[in-house]
Design a protein around this motif. Sequence first.
Motif, short mmCIF file in Angstrom:
data_model
loop_
_atom_site.label_atom_id
_atom_site.label_comp_id
_atom_site.label_asym_id
_atom_site.label_seq_id
_atom_site.Cartn_x
_atom_site.Cartn_y
_atom_site.Cartn_z
N ASP A 63 -50.06 -0.39 -65.23
CA ASP A 63 -50.82 -2.11 -64.47
C ASP A 63 -52.42 -1.88 -63.99
O ASP A 63 -53.60 -2.32 -64.48
CB ASP A 63 -49.77 -3.20 -64.15
CG ASP A 63 -50.41 -4.30 -63.60
OD1 ASP A 63 -50.58 -5.09 -64.72
OD2 ASP A 63 -50.29 -4.23 -62.18
N PHE A 64 -52.04 -0.99 -63.09
CA PHE A 64 -53.80 -0.40 -62.39
C PHE A 64 -54.77 -0.37 -63.27
O PHE A 64 -55.73 -0.09 -63.29
CB PHE A 64 -53.14 0.49 -61.64
CG PHE A 64 -54.41 0.95 -60.94
CD1 PHE A 64 -55.04 1.15 -59.83
CD2 PHE A 64 -55.47 2.02 -61.40
CE1 PHE A 64 -55.54 1.90 -59.36
CE2 PHE A 64 -56.43 3.30 -61.30
CZ PHE A 64 -56.54 2.52 -59.52
N ILE A 65 -53.97 0.43 -64.51
CA ILE A 65 -55.11 1.29 -65.93
C ILE A 65 -56.19 0.12 -66.23
O ILE A 65 -58.07 0.54 -65.70
CB ILE A 65 -55.04 2.16 -66.25
CG1 ILE A 65 -55.50 2.85 -66.59
CG2 ILE A 65 -54.24 1.42 -67.52
CD1 ILE A 65 -56.15 4.50 -65.07
N ARG A 66 -55.54 -1.22 -66.16
CA ARG A 66 -56.53 -1.95 -66.70
C ARG A 66 -57.47 -3.08 -66.44
O ARG A 66 -58.55 -2.89 -66.66
CB ARG A 66 -55.33 -3.35 -67.37
CG ARG A 66 -54.55 -2.81 -68.02
CD ARG A 66 -53.20 -4.16 -68.04
NE ARG A 66 -52.92 -4.36 -67.25
CZ ARG A 66 -52.43 -5.69 -67.18
NH1 ARG A 66 -52.30 -6.86 -68.00
NH2 ARG A 66 -51.44 -6.12 -65.90
N HIS A 67 -57.49 -2.58 -64.56
CA HIS A 67 -58.58 -2.75 -64.27
C HIS A 67 -59.15 -2.20 -63.29
O HIS A 67 -60.11 -2.56 -62.50
CB HIS A 67 -57.95 -4.17 -62.88
CG HIS A 67 -56.97 -3.39 -61.73
ND1 HIS A 67 -57.40 -3.08 -61.35
CD2 HIS A 67 -55.69 -4.19 -63.04
CE1 HIS A 67 -55.88 -3.25 -60.66
NE2 HIS A 67 -54.63 -3.79 -61.57
N SER A 68 -59.04 -0.89 -63.86
CA SER A 68 -60.17 0.03 -63.18
C SER A 68 -60.97 1.03 -63.90
O SER A 68 -61.28 0.73 -64.32
CB SER A 68 -58.83 1.84 -62.61
OG SER A 68 -58.60 2.10 -64.06
#
Length: 213
Positions: A63-68
């Motif tokens: 989930d985090f990687i999508r907006h990192s």
Amino acid sequence: MPFPNACERLLLPLLTLPQRYLYFLIFFVYSSNPPTPKETYRSHGILGADDRAGIAAILEILDFIRHSRFKGTLKIAFTVEEEIGCLGSRHIDPTFLQDVDAAIVVDRRGMRDIVTSYAGIMPFCDDNYGRIFETAGALAGMPDWKMAPGGLSDAKVFAEFGIPSVNLSVGYEHEHTELETLDYKATLETVMLLETVFENNMITKELFATCKG
């Protein structure tokens, strides 16, 4: 001890999964009421935090990687039968692994260990790879993430395939017994460590060349 609502929603369904089906298992999600140190969860029978804790962490990272600001490619593998010889990881399709530069396994008991060898005898990676995670820990305000020897895990198998690997602590203790517990604050800390690594693009092609050197 009650869980924050968001964490409870993710944890309870995972605790009902048959143990034989999943190996990297993880279950932490962010909550508006973060846990205090050493909050643990216990159930009747075997909790199965080994390695459901790993799966929750992986799901949170996805989930985090999508907006990192992460600029690489992640491949995720969930394996079986690690406890009886890492049979699942040994039978991964070689074509899935052929372009993998490095591996991160999330399946170590306790907290803040970066396992870089099997019993101090067989290295999983060059120390430069392990130091990335020590540096990330310091950047995230957790300077006691340290390299350590460990036991049998899928990291050993990936290392045998020539892939630099580490195995990270994810908060469970007394695995495979009715006394198993999970410190889910430690699971969150593993998520925070990985977020720091990926957000800052700390794993580089230059590092891969050194590790595989």
